[in-house]
Design a protein around this motif. Structure first.
Motif, PDB file in Angstrom:
ATOM      1  N   PHE A 107       0.821  -1.206   0.000  1.00 35.34           N
ATOM      2  CA  PHE A 107       0.000   0.000   0.000  1.00 35.34           C
ATOM      3  C   PHE A 107       0.856   1.258   0.000  1.00 35.34           C
ATOM      4  N   SER A 108       2.110   1.131   0.501  1.00 33.05           N
ATOM      5  CA  SER A 108       2.932   2.339   0.507  1.00 33.05           C
ATOM      6  C   SER A 108       3.416   2.677  -0.902  1.00 33.05           C
ATOM      7  N   HIS A 109       3.209   1.766  -1.863  1.00 32.82           N
ATOM      8  CA  HIS A 109       3.548   2.087  -3.250  1.00 32.82           C
ATOM      9  C   HIS A 109       2.308   2.372  -4.084  1.00 32.82           C
ATOM     10  N   GLY A 110       1.187   2.540  -3.420  1.00 29.64           N
ATOM     11  CA  GLY A 110      -0.007   3.015  -4.105  1.00 29.64           C
ATOM     12  C   GLY A 110      -0.862   1.929  -4.723  1.00 29.64           C
ATOM     13  N   HIS A 111      -2.158   2.203  -4.752  1.00 24.28           N
ATOM     14  CA  HIS A 111      -3.129   1.284  -5.339  1.00 24.28           C
ATOM     15  C   HIS A 111      -3.762   2.002  -6.539  1.00 24.28           C
ATOM     16  N   ALA A 112      -3.665   1.382  -7.710  1.00 23.39           N
ATOM     17  CA  ALA A 112      -4.254   1.973  -8.923  1.00 23.39           C
ATOM     18  C   ALA A 112      -5.436   1.129  -9.363  1.00 23.39           C
ATOM     19  N   VAL A 113      -6.493   1.790  -9.810  1.00 21.76           N
ATOM     20  CA  VAL A 113      -7.672   1.087 -10.319  1.00 21.76           C
ATOM     21  C   VAL A 113      -7.864   1.439 -11.791  1.00 21.76           C
ATOM     22  N   VAL A 114      -8.032   0.397 -12.598  1.00 19.95           N
ATOM     23  CA  VAL A 114      -8.286   0.597 -14.021  1.00 19.95           C
ATOM     24  C   VAL A 114      -9.706   0.134 -14.315  1.00 19.95           C
ATOM     25  N   ALA A 115     -10.563   1.039 -14.753  1.00 21.23           N
ATOM     26  CA  ALA A 115     -11.942   0.668 -15.084  1.00 21.23           C
ATOM     27  C   ALA A 115     -11.947  -0.074 -16.417  1.00 21.23           C
ATOM     28  N   ALA A 116     -12.694  -1.172 -16.481  1.00 19.78           N
ATOM     29  CA  ALA A 116     -12.744  -1.965 -17.709  1.00 19.78           C
ATOM     30  C   ALA A 116     -14.148  -1.949 -18.296  1.00 19.78           C
ATOM     31  N   GLY A 117     -14.238  -2.322 -19.596  1.00 18.38           N
ATOM     32  CA  GLY A 117     -15.506  -2.287 -20.308  1.00 18.38           C
ATOM     33  C   GLY A 117     -16.200  -3.638 -20.331  1.00 18.38           C
ATOM     34  N   SER A 118     -17.144  -3.755 -21.239  1.00 16.17           N
ATOM     35  CA  SER A 118     -18.035  -4.914 -21.251  1.00 16.17           C
ATOM     36  C   SER A 118     -17.334  -6.184 -21.754  1.00 16.17           C
ATOM     37  N   VAL A 119     -18.088  -7.290 -21.736  1.00 20.32           N
ATOM     38  CA  VAL A 119     -17.539  -8.604 -22.111  1.00 20.32           C
ATOM     39  C   VAL A 119     -16.861  -8.526 -23.482  1.00 20.32           C
ATOM     40  N   GLY A 120     -15.671  -9.086 -23.555  1.00 19.80           N
ATOM     41  CA  GLY A 120     -14.945  -9.126 -24.825  1.00 19.80           C
ATOM     42  C   GLY A 120     -14.171  -7.852 -25.122  1.00 19.80           C
TER      43      GLY A 120
END
Ligand SMILES: NC(=O)C1=CN([C@@H]2O[C@H](COP(=O)(O)OP(=O)(O)OC[C@H]3O[C@@H](n4cnc5c(N)ncnc54)[C@H](OP(=O)(O)O)[C@@H]3O)[C@@H](O)[C@H]2O)[C@@H](O)CC1
Ligand SMILES: [K+]
Length: 526
Positions: A258-271
């Protein structure tokens, strides 16, 4: 040297040195001429052993003055030199006039009109017609010369590739601040500039016209008067990264994920999840402590089948993202790659309201093409927009039009100007992609990643390569970099990864090169 100087800034540096009495204009012109010879011999060492025939084309200003110095130095080295003058020698500015006079005392100067009748075979043509003083589209004798030069075939015995064209400071007709031809411009084999490179050597068509680039010193580096505010842009390189970035790229001993950060990448629909997974892998490889891909619930299984070290968290809609972002340990977000327009319009407002480091790319930009102002109103200073040319034109159509319009005079509107104007309007960092990727901040700060000359990586133009770049930026934001540092560092590393892999590269290969590039960077670190 990492600074790029515009024509006005270069003149200011020169003026300050002359006004302080440390150097004269004539000294600088002599150093410039010697620099041209040094660069020429470095690139074509055989010219030192076998002098040949040279044509030196001297223009109406100080660029022409440099040409007269080069002509004299070549002749001193045994070359058979013919000088052609563009404009009246009697009207040259003072330092150029002194060098022209020195030449005319011992040899004739031919009128420009004779050059386009040139039938002799030249080994070398020196283009000293116009440099940083080119202010309007080429016409008349200069335009005819440029056309002749760009099509020059000096006879069958000596094919074109044996006759070298060297441009002094800039290929004649190329705008020093934008790299855009003012009508037309010389295509040189080598361009020799002085003290610092100019933006035009790197931007737009500049590299194609310069051929190769050599920056020769003028002895101005120790100038105490070197004004900091004259720095218009920084060329990103190992040197600039070492100043602040490399220690950050290595992980702190004793730190936890956690001290190196948490990144979230939003993803799209199936396929459609591949793009987000590429971003996520890049974010993890560049050193974010944790990375989560956030697809809609229906795409959970698809993503689970592809991911191991990267975590998964399904979010159905904006509310789902809002709940997820109550976790304060999430430091960075990446939205756009493979997201889909509708999901982007749904998620982006919530993502931006959370005020985390946020990269918006691809669909997250295009989704607001109908009303860019709506997006700009939500952006904050922890955001990075990463448009390619098309996305840029959709968000900033009036700015893109200025880039497309034929320049009527110099300095022409440049990709640096465009990125700077866009950043000011958006109120956040804008990374305008290209072989000359420009990173601009609202306060005007610019970094330029050159993927040209020795760093040309044409194989980076491959599907998914931009998704990797977005992920790298998100990873660095998660680690605590400022938006500008994150974007500039990622742009540079992205090119390094492509160079590390070489031809045949596909987007999946890019994150896998990050360890080798980081290893090399730390090995080179002091
Ligand atoms: N600064 C430094 O530190 C150093 C600079 N040095 C050297 O000096 C160069 C800059 O010299 P510079 O300022 O005299 O400009 P330069 O490029 O010779 O052109 C000006 C002339 O061109 C003319 N002109 C313009 N556009 C035109 C067109 N389309 N078609 C036709 N004419 C056109 C313009 O006419 P005007 O617009 O005034 O009517 C004017 O007569 C620089 O590139 C470097 O080589 C070095 O010696 C060492 C240190
Ligand atoms: K020139």
């Amino acid at each position: 040297m990492p600074e790029l100087l515009t024509a006005d800034q270069m003149r200011a540096v020169e003026r300050a040195a002359i006004d302080n009495g440390r150097v004269t204009g004539l000294d600088l012109m002599e150093r410039a001429g010697r620099g041209v010879i040094a660069a020429m011999l470095e690139h074509w060492p055989h010219f030192a052993v076998t002098p040949g025939r040279a044509a030196v084309l001297c223009g109406p200003g100080n660029n022409g003055g440099d040409g007269f110095v080069v002509a004299r130095l070549l002749r001193d080295r045994g070359w058979d030199v013919t000088v052609f003058a563009y404009g009246e020698v009697a009207k040259l500015p003072p330092d150029a006039a002194i060098n022209a006079q020195g030449w005319t005392e011992t040899a004739p100067v031919q009128p420009a009109s004779l050059f386009t009748d040139l039938r002799e075979e030249c080994d070398l043509i020196v283009d000293a017609i116009l440099g940083i003083g080119a202010t309007r589209p080429l016409q008349g004798a200069i335009e005819a010369t440029v056309k002749f030069l760009n099509e020059y075939k000096p006879g069958e015995r000596k094919p074109r590739d044996r006759c070298r064209i060297v441009s002094v400071d800039l290929p004649t007709g190329l705008c020093s601040d934008s790299g855009r031809p003012l009508g037309s411009a010389v295509r040189a084999d080598l361009t020799v500039t002085f003290h610092r490179a100019k933006p035009g050597h790197y931007l737009s068509d500049g590299p194609a016209h310069c051929g190769r680039l050599s920056v020769q010193p003028l002895g101005l580096d120790r100038e105490p008067t070197y004004p900091h505010e004259t720095v218009s842009a920084t060329l990103i390189g190992e040197e600039t990264l070492k100043r602040g970035q490399v220690p950050c790229l290595g992980k702190r001993a004793g730190g936890h994920k956690f001290s190196h950060g948490h990144a979230v990448v939003a993803a799209g629909s199936v396929g459609k999840g591949g793009a987000a997974r590429l971003s996520a892998r890049a974010a993890l490889r560049i050193g974010a402590g944790l990375v989560t891909v956030a697809p809609p619930p229906a795409a959970l299984i698809e993503n689970a089948a592809h991911l191991d070290a990267i975590m998964l968290h399904a979010i159905r809609d904006a509310r789902g993202l809002e709940e997820m972002l109550t976790d304060e340990r999430i430091k960075a977000l990446c939205l756009g790659p493979g997201l889909g327009g509708d999901r982007a319009r749904d998620l982006v407002p919530v993502a931006l309201a959370a005020s985390r480091g946020t990269v918006l790319d691809a669909d997250a930009l295009s989704a607001f093409a109908d009303d860019p102002q709506e997006l700009f109103a939500m952006l904050h200073d922890r955001c990075v927009l990463t448009p390619h040319g098309g996305e840029f034109a959709r968000l900033f159509p009036d700015i893109a039009d200025r880039l497309d319009a034929m320049p009527a005079r110099g300095p022409a509107f440049s990709r640096m100007d465009a990125a700077r104007a866009a950043a000011a309007r958006a109120g956040c960092t804008v990374l305008l992609k290209g072989p000359d990727t420009v990173v601009a901040d609202p306060d005007g700060r610019i970094s330029l990643n050159p993927a040209v000359y020795a760093r040309a990586a044409p194989w980076l133009a491959t599907a998914g390569s931009g998704d990797v770049l977005s992920g790298m930026i998100a990873g660095l934001l998660a680690r605590g970099d400022t938006p500008h540092e994150a974007a500039a560092t990622a742009a540079w590393l992205h090119t390094e990864c492509a160079l590390e892999f070489g031809p045949g590269l596909i987007a999946e290969d890019l994150p896998e090169q990050i360890p080798a590039v980081l290893r090399r960077l730390s090995a080179n670190s002091p």
